[in-house]
Design a protein around this motif. Structure first.
Motif, PDB file in Angstrom:
ATOM      1  N   SER A  29      14.500  34.909  25.164  1.00 58.12           N
ATOM      2  CA  SER A  29      15.949  34.915  24.991  1.00 58.12           C
ATOM      3  C   SER A  29      16.533  33.594  25.466  1.00 58.12           C
ATOM      4  O   SER A  29      16.053  33.010  26.439  1.00 58.12           O
ATOM      5  CB  SER A  29      16.598  36.048  25.794  1.00 58.12           C
ATOM      6  OG  SER A  29      16.172  37.290  25.321  1.00 58.12           O
ATOM      7  N   VAL A  31      20.272  32.331  26.642  1.00 56.09           N
ATOM      8  CA  VAL A  31      21.584  32.883  26.968  1.00 56.09           C
ATOM      9  C   VAL A  31      22.460  31.833  27.660  1.00 56.09           C
ATOM     10  O   VAL A  31      21.954  30.874  28.238  1.00 56.09           O
ATOM     11  CB  VAL A  31      21.465  34.125  27.888  1.00 56.09           C
ATOM     12  CG1 VAL A  31      20.703  35.230  27.200  1.00 56.09           C
ATOM     13  CG2 VAL A  31      20.842  33.781  29.203  1.00 56.09           C
ATOM     14  N   GLU A  33      25.409  31.952  30.562  1.00 54.09           N
ATOM     15  CA  GLU A  33      25.993  32.855  31.551  1.00 54.09           C
ATOM     16  C   GLU A  33      27.076  32.145  32.353  1.00 54.09           C
ATOM     17  O   GLU A  33      26.957  30.969  32.658  1.00 54.09           O
ATOM     18  CB  GLU A  33      24.921  33.360  32.519  1.00 54.09           C
ATOM     19  CG  GLU A  33      23.878  34.213  31.868  1.00 54.09           C
ATOM     20  CD  GLU A  33      22.779  34.635  32.811  1.00 54.09           C
ATOM     21  OE1 GLU A  33      22.186  35.687  32.541  1.00 54.09           O
ATOM     22  OE2 GLU A  33      22.514  33.937  33.813  1.00 54.09           O
ATOM     23  N   ARG A  48      27.936  37.073  29.909  1.00 53.69           N
ATOM     24  CA  ARG A  48      26.626  36.713  29.359  1.00 53.69           C
ATOM     25  C   ARG A  48      26.721  36.718  27.847  1.00 53.69           C
ATOM     26  O   ARG A  48      27.102  37.723  27.239  1.00 53.69           O
ATOM     27  CB  ARG A  48      25.570  37.704  29.836  1.00 53.69           C
ATOM     28  CG  ARG A  48      24.195  37.449  29.296  1.00 53.69           C
ATOM     29  CD  ARG A  48      23.239  38.518  29.827  1.00 53.69           C
ATOM     30  NE  ARG A  48      22.005  38.484  29.127  1.00 53.69           N
ATOM     31  CZ  ARG A  48      20.872  38.022  29.643  1.00 53.69           C
ATOM     32  NH1 ARG A  48      20.852  37.570  30.871  1.00 53.69           N
ATOM     33  NH2 ARG A  48      19.768  38.028  28.934  1.00 53.69           N
ATOM     34  N   GLU A  49      26.379  35.600  27.238  1.00 51.92           N
ATOM     35  CA  GLU A  49      26.378  35.467  25.783  1.00 51.92           C
ATOM     36  C   GLU A  49      24.947  35.177  25.335  1.00 51.92           C
ATOM     37  O   GLU A  49      24.342  34.202  25.772  1.00 51.92           O
ATOM     38  CB  GLU A  49      27.303  34.331  25.355  1.00 51.92           C
ATOM     39  CG  GLU A  49      27.331  34.080  23.881  1.00 51.92           C
ATOM     40  CD  GLU A  49      28.154  32.857  23.501  1.00 51.92           C
ATOM     41  OE1 GLU A  49      28.200  32.556  22.299  1.00 51.92           O
ATOM     42  OE2 GLU A  49      28.720  32.204  24.396  1.00 51.92           O
ATOM     43  N   VAL A  50      24.392  36.022  24.474  1.00 51.47           N
ATOM     44  CA  VAL A  50      23.039  35.821  23.960  1.00 51.47           C
ATOM     45  C   VAL A  50      23.128  34.855  22.777  1.00 51.47           C
ATOM     46  O   VAL A  50      23.778  35.142  21.776  1.00 51.47           O
ATOM     47  CB  VAL A  50      22.392  37.153  23.536  1.00 51.47           C
ATOM     48  CG1 VAL A  50      21.016  36.909  22.944  1.00 51.47           C
ATOM     49  CG2 VAL A  50      22.316  38.105  24.714  1.00 51.47           C
ATOM     50  N   ASP A  53      17.552  35.483  20.457  1.00 56.66           N
ATOM     51  CA  ASP A  53      16.696  36.525  21.012  1.00 56.66           C
ATOM     52  C   ASP A  53      15.585  36.790  20.008  1.00 56.66           C
ATOM     53  O   ASP A  53      15.853  37.134  18.863  1.00 56.66           O
ATOM     54  CB  ASP A  53      17.509  37.790  21.268  1.00 56.66           C
ATOM     55  CG  ASP A  53      16.737  38.827  22.051  1.00 56.66           C
ATOM     56  OD1 ASP A  53      15.906  38.428  22.874  1.00 56.66           O
ATOM     57  OD2 ASP A  53      16.982  40.017  21.836  1.00 56.66           O
TER      58      ASP A  53
END
Length: 79
Positions: A29, A31, A33, A48-50, A53
């Motif tokens: 992943s 991310v 943050e 938190r933004e992904v 993934d």
């Protein structure tokens, strides 16, 4: 292994033993943050933004099979 995350109408199933509920998932992943440090210096992730993934492998917890997991349709409400 190019297996995707199950969606609303699908789920994972081990083709070797039939397991539908227990899997070890290895994923990568990326991310972003937002970390807030309190006055004592303790961090807390507030957002938190992904960004990406990717599932690398899925292993069955029942029979320990690797690369034997497939996506199947979930049963409907009438099943």
């Amino acid at each position: 292994m190019a297996l995707s995350q199950p969606a609303d109408g699908t789920r994972w199933r081990c083709t070797l033993c039939g397991n539908l509920t227990r899997f070890d998932v290895t994923r990568t992943s990326r991310v972003r943050e937002y970390v807030h440090l309190d006055l004592a210096g303790e961090p807390a992730v507030e957002e938190r933004e992904v960004l990406a993934d990717r599932i690398e492998s899925v292993r069955c917890r029942w029979c320990d099979a690797v690369d034997q997991v497939e996506l199947v349709e979930r049963p409907g409400p009438d099943a």
